[in-house]
Scaffold this active site. Structure first.
Site, PDB file in Angstrom:
ATOM      1  N   HIS A 275       5.664   4.268  -0.940  1.00  0.00           N
ATOM      2  CA  HIS A 275       5.222   3.263  -1.872  1.00  0.00           C
ATOM      3  C   HIS A 275       4.650   4.872  -3.042  1.00  0.00           C
ATOM      4  O   HIS A 275       3.607   4.229  -3.918  1.00  0.00           O
ATOM      5  CB  HIS A 275       4.527   2.055  -2.028  1.00  0.00           C
ATOM      6  CG  HIS A 275       4.811   1.331  -1.836  1.00  0.00           C
ATOM      7  ND1 HIS A 275       5.155  -0.265  -2.714  1.00  0.00           N
ATOM      8  CD2 HIS A 275       5.492   0.544   0.309  1.00  0.00           C
ATOM      9  CE1 HIS A 275       5.946  -0.585  -1.364  1.00  0.00           C
ATOM     10  NE2 HIS A 275       5.697  -0.534  -0.446  1.00  0.00           N
ATOM     11  N   ASP A 338       2.048   0.521   4.587  1.00  0.00           N
ATOM     12  CA  ASP A 338       3.656  -0.513   4.578  1.00  0.00           C
ATOM     13  C   ASP A 338       4.656  -0.075   3.996  1.00  0.00           C
ATOM     14  O   ASP A 338       4.620   0.751   3.199  1.00  0.00           O
ATOM     15  CB  ASP A 338       2.690  -1.769   4.255  1.00  0.00           C
ATOM     16  CG  ASP A 338       3.108  -2.182   2.559  1.00  0.00           C
ATOM     17  OD1 ASP A 338       2.418  -0.987   1.508  1.00  0.00           O
ATOM     18  OD2 ASP A 338       3.373  -2.565   1.377  1.00  0.00           O
ATOM     19  N   GLU A 339       5.822  -0.992   4.264  1.00  0.00           N
ATOM     20  CA  GLU A 339       7.244  -0.686   4.182  1.00  0.00           C
ATOM     21  C   GLU A 339       7.599   0.923   3.470  1.00  0.00           C
ATOM     22  O   GLU A 339       8.267   1.082   2.750  1.00  0.00           O
ATOM     23  CB  GLU A 339       7.399  -1.697   2.682  1.00  0.00           C
ATOM     24  CG  GLU A 339       7.515  -3.000   2.497  1.00  0.00           C
ATOM     25  CD  GLU A 339       7.412  -3.656   1.343  1.00  0.00           C
ATOM     26  OE1 GLU A 339       8.259  -4.620   1.537  1.00  0.00           O
ATOM     27  OE2 GLU A 339       7.019  -3.068   0.798  1.00  0.00           O
ATOM     28  N   ALA A 340       6.877   1.993   5.112  1.00  0.00           N
ATOM     29  CA  ALA A 340       7.538   3.108   4.895  1.00  0.00           C
ATOM     30  C   ALA A 340       8.969   3.545   5.233  1.00  0.00           C
ATOM     31  O   ALA A 340       8.707   4.342   6.139  1.00  0.00           O
ATOM     32  CB  ALA A 340       6.953   4.104   5.630  1.00  0.00           C
TER      33      ALA A 340
END
Length: 533
Positions: A275, A338-340
């Site tokens: 992100h 998150d969401e790496a």
């Protein structure tokens, strides 16, 4: 035969009776009888539900003679001034704030079994007394007092009373110490004034943590002196290609100050290592190949990553954490995580192992999204769980194992508390990737028993995140947050024994006229028996 009352003469006896009633205060000619005035709001008909309510005794009526009596303390006097600021416009009463006199509304600090945020409210014919051990407790008690008065008290012009508070005692303290709401200012930027408006709405329901999502692929929203292009370039756009924006350090300090005046602690988040496109676009050297990507205005996730192997990455992280920590008096700094998806797992673990000590070096406690539990959470760190009912067993087991090893949890299940989820297919804005979340679903679950095998003591609280891919203005924020935010606040504050949807929806319905008075744009869910407008 129907009698024409307008031409029937009154007898002297009837007229005499009317005059006697008027003299006795039964009613004023030309005004509604006092007997017809609405009964005071029952002590327990507030949100969040109080821990203990003992009704009884004569109501107290706020009148032109009422004063707000405070301890001889700057902080208590300030809370008294806040209460007067709420009540004066609608009542038209002077409501002086003073440390002298008797009766009226008293705000008082005293030792007792109140905890850090609890309070006691006692109401009777002679006045109302709010007692707490801390100013935060008094402030939360003031929010209960507001809800015990008619909803018209929230209006900014003089309204017709009476302004009565039911007699009895409320004893109250929170179930969880952490009761949060997150606002994503990265996907769409919101001004200081818009954030303050949301803070005021959160405070009414005893929320005490404001999590600001300050960076993402679409925008970097906080000025960092040592890396100025983060804000000036990385913050120059937003989802859909609008102008974006960022907070100067003075802006951010003002948000922190205002939140503190409402007893909310600001939790800043810099999401990493994923992100991060806004940062990568601002500084080519943060990319592994040394090439800056273009600014991003879409809504996809998982495509960006800081370069874990480069030394400059950790210079960047250290500078950002140092400057942000210096601006933030609160305990926490959220590092995302998150969401790496573009970061190899080994690199992710290595990155988190290097970054968490940096946060500690500058005096803050780490919070990360629950993917942090797949690395090595620092001692004392909190993990924010955003999984769903359908999240895989292995991922849930990983979170539970970390909790058993001492990592505290903040619960934000996406299919319960993500406020950007649509209510129904026919409502908007919002998204539906975690499902449709009507008001009952958002409320009707128990944080203490949500994850199988999780020690109840590991739950530090709850937080309701609001992501803003589809939200552009304050009315959008309010429509998605209300009424569900009130339920999240109750899950965090009220004892588990008070949890009952059928009782809650009646108390929630009573908030509708208050939101109308405050100008809040909310969703009138058909699951809630709202009063007619």
């Amino acid at each position: 035969m129907r009698r024409n009352h307008s031409t029937t003469p009154r007898t002297p006896r009837v007229l005499g009776s009317l005059l006697l009633l008027a003299a006795a205060g039964g009613f004023a000619l030309g005004a509604a009888p006092e007997a017809r005035a609405a009964a005071p709001t029952p002590l327990g008909r507030v949100v969040p539900a109080p821990a203990s309510v003992t009704p009884g005794g004569t109501p107290y009526r706020v009148t032109r003679a009422t004063g707000i009596r405070v301890d001889d303390s700057a902080e208590v006097r300030r809370i008294g001034g806040y209460l007067a600021g709420v009540l004066r416009p609608s009542t038209g009463y002077p409501l002086p704030v003073t440390d002298r006199g008797t009766g009226g509304i008293r705000l008082h600090l005293a030792d007792g079994d109140f905890g850090a945020e609890g309070y006691r409210l006692r109401s009777g014919a002679g006045g109302v007394t709010l007692t707490a051990r801390t100013p935060a407790g008094l402030f939360h008690g003031v929010q209960t007092l507001r809800q015990l008065l008619p909803a018209a008290v929230e209006r900014k012009t003089v309204q017709r009373g009476p302004w009565s508070i039911a007699g009895g005692t409320v004893q109250d303290r929170p179930r969880y110490a952490y009761r949060g709401a997150m606002l994503d200012v990265s996907r769409h930027f919101f001004t200081v004034a818009q954030v303050k408006r949301y803070i005021d709405q959160l405070a009414l329901y005893k929320v005490n943590e404001l999590h600001l999502h300050l960076s993402d692929d679409q925008g970097w929203r906080i000025a960092i002196d040592s890396w100025p292009r983060l804000a000036s370039y990385g913050g120059s756009t937003q989802v859909g290609g609008g102008p974006g924006g960022h907070y100067t350090k003075a802006d951010y300090r003002e948000i922190v100050r205002y939140a503190s005046s409402r007893y909310l602690e600001v939790v800043p988040e810099i999401d990493m290592p994923g992100h991060t496109n806004a940062a990568l676009a601002a500084y080519a050297k943060l990319n592994c190949d040394g090439t800056a990507p273009p600014l991003y205005t879409g809504t996809q996730v998982g495509f960006s990553s800081l370069c874990v192997s480069k030394a400059v990455t950790y210079d960047f992280v250290t500078d950002v954490v140092r400057e942000l920590a210096a601006l933030t008096p609160g305990r926490y700094l959220h590092i995302g995580g998150d969401e790496a998806h573009s970061t190899a797992h080994g690199d992710y673990v290595a990155f988190m192992d290097r970054v968490q000590p940096v946060v500690a070096r500058y005096g803050k406690t780490v919070i990360g999204w629950h993917q942090l539990t797949g690395a090595h959470p620092a001692r004392g760190a909190l993990a924010q769980y955003w999984g769903q009912d359908g999240t895989g067993a292995a991922e849930k087991a990983q979170v539970v194992a970390a909790a058993r090893n001492g990592t505290g949890l903040i619960l934000s299940p996406a299919d319960r508390l993500y406020l950007d989820m649509k209510y129904t297919r026919g409502t908007g804005p919002g998204t539906d990737w975690a499902g449709l979340v009507e008001v009952e679903r958002a409320y009707d679950w128990n944080p203490g028993a949500y994850l199988a095998g999780l020690p109840a003591s590991a739950v530090r609280g709850v937080e309701a995140p609001l992501w803003t891919e589809t939200l552009k203005k304050s009315a959008d924020i309010e429509y998605m947050a209300f009424p569900r935010l009130a339920g999240a606040a109750e899950l965090g504050w009220s004892p588990a024994a008070t949890h009952d949807w059928n009782a809650y929806k009646v108390r929630l319905a009573a908030q509708g006229p208050r939101w109308d008075a405050l100008g809040v744009h909310y969703y009138r869910s058909p699951q809630v028996p709202w009063p007619a407008r």
